[in-house]
Enzyme design. Structure first.
Site, PDB file in Angstrom:
ATOM      1  CB  SER A   1     -44.895 -30.823  97.379  1.00 44.38           C
ATOM      2  OG  SER A   1     -45.798 -30.892  98.458  1.00 44.38           O
TER       3      SER A   1
ATOM      4  CD  GLU B   1     -23.020 -74.243  51.315  1.00 47.08           C
ATOM      5  OE1 GLU B   1     -23.346 -74.828  50.263  1.00 47.08           O
ATOM      6  OE2 GLU B   1     -23.376 -74.620  52.434  1.00 47.08           O
TER       7      GLU B   1
END
Length: 670
Positions: free
Chosen positions: A339, A82
């Site tokens: 339980s 770039e």
């Protein structure tokens, strides 16, 4: 003449200096747009692995990224492609401008651009176009200002955070996760080349929509990198052989309920105690386990390290993303524990010296005020060892122990462990021992972690950097160990391995609304709840059948750790060797006289193939049934059964219990 030339030179230099100063003032007066940007709220595991991220405004995926989180080759290849003179220019590359202008004049059209990376950052910061001279001039001014106020590394950081990568994806990290399913710390040359190419035309080069354009753009980047000397030809050729991604990848969405809980605390990064690999394995396990079952069912599954109190995995449902109630976090829903609260009662009784696992306790019909609880199977077993009463999950013995302890004492123990039980009516009664209370799965795992840790209770932690809470003694280590030793003697579900490795308890709430299984080994504790989020019954659901197999499969995903040896002060004695007060809990119960309540004496009954129903009251099982003096059934423990009589004619039915008591009726079968 010479003097005039000299004067002209001075004036020119002065004019240039003046222009330079004015330009510097013009650049210095530039108002920079906001440099900070919103990034996704992230939830990570204990090792920094991404569990879940949340989009920013307008549904954009933009994620925080540090320079040290990027493959170093990316910077080299980006700059080489770039902006080769990025580290030498001051925001505008004069040589690139002259080159672009010359190429344009020669060709009569724009051949190449002269935009630097800094100018691209300026355009991204202001979202400004480049189609007008005014827009280009603004980019130049902003680029020059950025170069004067930021370092090159900071400018690159702005580019990496804002560059568009197609659709709603912005920034290198989101792009790497979406297109390659990986963090950008380690990328291949082919992946880097595609990520370099995408921001130039993010929509036209989207690999999921335009794969040929994406491949061509990537290959052009690779060719230019070879020309620039940033990549060797062999590596470029190999990179061209890699396929471009055909689809977008979904970002991780592990532990969605707990992630939502963390994100609700505010934006930013949240580090949890979870382990991403385990979480993923258990989510897959839960989805497979629930596949084909009633779609109205949900589950909660929690795994924690009981030595540290850290939650390692948490599932609030099996199908979070599906419509319905999958979004409800059932780890925090208050339900009846059935339980599964019984081990606490027994542990407290052991701790207070009321009982020992070898203590005999009476399992006979009992009345507590106006309440006459029954065992789940309707049968009574007479005198039985406390350990067997817990393993068989009998109701009468645990209610007797709760009465001796006092319900308020049980409630105080729950609250001391950091739990917030929901009690209907606001006053604790004996029914809490059978699940008449509301607790969350997370709280139940907290309670079982305390049993696993020798009776030391502390809240579970899910935030990585939260300070551990101080432990609260719930019971003596010997009492907690005895509970675990008894529960480890339960046979595991089929194909779950040998017994003795996991101490566990199952439970089913009233009306089959909740199926539970909780257990622990030497290091880990886990809890499973399965039911309907709206609390409606699940016919036929039992904790032992529905929840226990998933509990063992979940613990099987961890490294098994042996249960600990008994503490030194543990009494390991048979009943006959116990101190007298521990040999039997309470006085020996006098059995109620044995009576046949059905059929009544002298009854005339129609004979059926199924037999004649017989109902008993009182006595001590097992029962023996005789017809006209001949044994018909033996070993009957239930007070209700069918007598295989087909008739016709008169028959004398006699029942004898274990103590030799008897009852008799005469009936006429027709």
């Amino acid at each position: 003449m010479a003097r005039r030339g000299l004067l002209a030179l001075v004036l020119l230099l002065w004019a240039l200096a003046f222009a330079r100063d004015r330009a510097e003032d013009w650049i210095a007066a530039t108002d920079l747009p906001p440099l900070l940007q919103a990034t996704a709220t992230e939830v990570r595991d204990r090792n920094g692995v991404l569990l879940r991220a949340y989009q920013v405004e307008d549904g954009i995926w933009r994620m925080a990224l540090g320079g040290d989180q990027v493959d170093p080759r990316f910077f080299d290849m980006l700059v080489a492609y770039e902006d080769r003179r990025f580290y030498r220019h001051s925001g505008v590359d004069a040589l690139a401008v002259l080159r672009a202008a010359g190429q344009g004049l020669t060709a009569g059209r724009i051949v190449s651009g002269a935009s630097t990376l800094t100018m691209q950052v300026a355009r991204l910061l202001e979202d400004s176009g480049t189609g007008t001279w005014e827009g280009k001039l603004r980019q130049v001014r902003l680029a020059l200002a950025l170069e004067r106020r930021l370092t090159k590394a900071q400018i690159l950081q702005l580019y990496l955070g804002r560059a568009p990568y197609g659709g709603n994806v912005e920034g290198l990290r989101a792009a790497s996760l979406v297109w390659f399913g990986k963090e950008p710390a380690r990328l291949t040359p082919a992946q880097i080349a595609l990520l370099v190419a995408l921001p130039q035309s993010p929509e036209a080069r989207r690999p999921d929509r335009h794969p040929q354009a994406a491949r061509a753009a990537r290959d052009r980047v690779l060719d230019r990198l070879v020309t620039a000397g940033a990549l060797d030809a062999a590596s470029a050729a190999a990179a061209k052989g890699e396929p471009v991604p055909a689809t977008r990848r979904a970002l991780p969405q592990l532990a969605p309920h707990l992630a939502d809980r963390a994100a609700a605390l505010g934006p930013g990064r949240h580090d949890l105690t979870l382990e991403a690999g385990l979480q993923a394995r258990l989510e897959d396990l839960a989805a497979t386990y629930m596949a084909g079952r009633d779609p109205g069912l949900s589950l909660a599954l929690i795994v924690a390290d009981h030595q540290t109190g850290e939650i390692l995995a948490s599932l609030g449902s099996a199908r979070y993303a599906e419509q319905g109630q999958g979004f409800v976090d059932m780890t925090r829903a208050r339900r009846s524990p059935g339980s599964t609260l019984k081990p606490l009662i027994y542990g407290l009784a052991f701790d207070r010296g009321l009982a020992h696992p070898e203590t005999l306790i009476s399992d006979t019909p009992a009345q507590f005020g106006t309440w006459a609880p029954q065992n789940f199977d309707g049968a009574f077993r007479g005198d039985i060892r406390v350990a067997e009463a817990l393993q068989l999950s009998l109701n009468i013995p645990v209610v007797r122990l709760t009465e001796a302890l006092g319900p308020a004492h049980v409630m105080a123990a729950l609250q001391g462990a950091g739990l917030a039980p929901d009690l209907a009516g606001g006053r604790a009664g004996l029914a809490i021992s059978l699940g008449g209370i509301g607790l969350t799965p997370e709280e139940m795992v907290t309670l079982y972690a305390a049993l696993a840790q020798g009776g030391q209770a502390r809240p579970l932690r899910w935030q990585r950097h939260a300070a551990p809470a101080a432990a609260t003694p719930l019971m003596a280590p010997r009492a907690a160990w005895m509970v675990g030793h008894v529960l480890a003697g339960l046979p595991p579900p089929p194909q779950a391995g040998p017994p003795g490795r996991v101490a566990y308890k199952t439970g089913t709430s009233y009306g089959h609304r909740d199926a539970w299984a909780l257990g622990w080994d030497g290091r880990h504790v886990a809890g499973v709840w399965i039911g309907r989020p709206d609390g409606t019954p699940v016919p036929g659901a039992f904790g032992g059948d529905l929840a226990a197999p998933l509990l063992f499969e979940a613990l099987g995903r961890l490294h098994p750790t042996p249960l600990p040896p008994p503490p030194p002060d543990t009494l390991l004695l048979a009943n006959a060797d116990l101190p007298p007060h521990l040999q039997r809990f309470g006085p020996r119960a006098e059995a109620e006289p044995l009576r046949l309540t059905f059929p009544p004496d002298g009854a005339r009954l129609a004979a059926t193939p199924q037999g004649v129903p017989v109902k008993l009251r009182g006595g001590t099982p097992p029962y023996t049934l005789l017809a006209d003096g001949a044994p018909l059934l033996t070993g009957q423990r239930s007070p209700e059964f069918l007598a295989p009589l087909s008739g016709p004619g008169f028959t004398t039915l006699s029942v004898i219990d274990a103590e030799g008591r008897s009852g008799r009726v005469r009936i006429d079968l027709r």
